[in-house]
Design an enzyme around this catalytic site. Sequence first.
Site, PDB file in Angstrom:
ATOM      1  N   SER A   1      62.486  61.576  14.637  1.00 24.60           N
ATOM      2  CA  SER A   1      62.512  60.189  14.141  1.00 24.60           C
ATOM      3  C   SER A   1      62.184  59.253  15.292  1.00 24.60           C
ATOM      4  CB  SER A   1      63.892  59.862  13.554  1.00 24.60           C
ATOM      5  OG  SER A   1      64.174  60.676  12.447  1.00 24.60           O
TER       6      SER A   1
ATOM      7  N   LYS B   1      60.169  57.468   7.247  1.00 27.03           N
ATOM      8  CA  LYS B   1      61.454  58.134   7.495  1.00 27.03           C
ATOM      9  C   LYS B   1      62.555  57.112   7.752  1.00 27.03           C
ATOM     10  CE  LYS B   1      64.679  61.050   8.709  1.00 27.03           C
ATOM     11  NZ  LYS B   1      64.583  61.992   9.831  1.00 27.03           N
TER      12      LYS B   1
ATOM     13  N   LYS C   1      70.488  54.751  14.431  1.00 25.83           N
ATOM     14  CA  LYS C   1      69.212  54.677  15.143  1.00 25.83           C
ATOM     15  C   LYS C   1      68.068  54.438  14.164  1.00 25.83           C
ATOM     16  CE  LYS C   1      66.556  57.992  15.839  1.00 25.83           C
ATOM     17  NZ  LYS C   1      65.909  59.294  16.104  1.00 25.83           N
TER      18      LYS C   1
END
Length: 299
Positions: free
Chosen positions: A96, A171, A240
């Site tokens: 990611s 994502k 995050k």
Amino acid sequence: MSATLFLGLGRMGAPMARLHAAAFATRVFDVFPAAAEAVAADSAAEALSDLADIGDDVASVILMLPTSHHVEEVLRGNAGLLARLPRGALVIDMGSSEPASTRTLAAEAAALGIDYVDAPVSGGIAKAETGSLTVMVGGTADAVARAMPHVRTVGSSIVHVGPAGAGHAAKALNNLVSATNIAAATEAVTVAKHFGIEPAAMVEVLNASTGMSQATRVKFPDHILPGTYASRFAYDLMLKDMGIARRMADEVGYAPVTGAAFDALSSGRVGLGDDPDHTEIARVYAQATGISIDEGTAA
């Protein structure tokens, strides 16, 4: 025969590397040598202890690293993989990462004659172990076509969402929606309990109605209502990804739900201790309201 270098053997990377090694000659590396040795011990992969020894036959690299900083360090830093790979090589970033960083790295790779694809995954450890992950792929059509045989070793639902960086954008946005769904459902179930509705009953209502989501169907019955909080996806990784999504949303100029969810879950992180599971969003609400909706905590 050419080989693939697979970097990053954490909870998701290790099972993915094992599956990849069943289909392709694969060398594995992790900053923790024991992780590479463990993967090599029960798969066809070869463990590396030093990135200086990747070999001259490596033509593709798969990265399953925590952040863009780690990706940039491997590709540009001391390891300098981009400069060491031959023209015609392929890099697939399955972690990611920040979309802006990905776009920059893809341009640098293209200047060296290297194809670059971002292919982050969703589905958790269980699907990583069975090769049934969802994969969101970004890159040129030709680069994606080259990456697909590698991606198919770990994914069963694969979507080419756009150019370089689009996979990482998708994502982050998916995880934003996932986290916000948990928060919204927790909020509803907390309020319901205050008004005398048992948490399990309220979840049953949601799952039989338009409020249903993956959070209410899976995470509430499996992790939140029992109080186990063991989905094995970290709260900090969730934050995050939400942070990436928020920075993207800031460019649009109007995303009040994104901002409110990120701020609430960021401030709530303080009371959760070390390495909480992302389903502990429910504990943030319990600490703020005094109303617990899980079976493991007093009401």
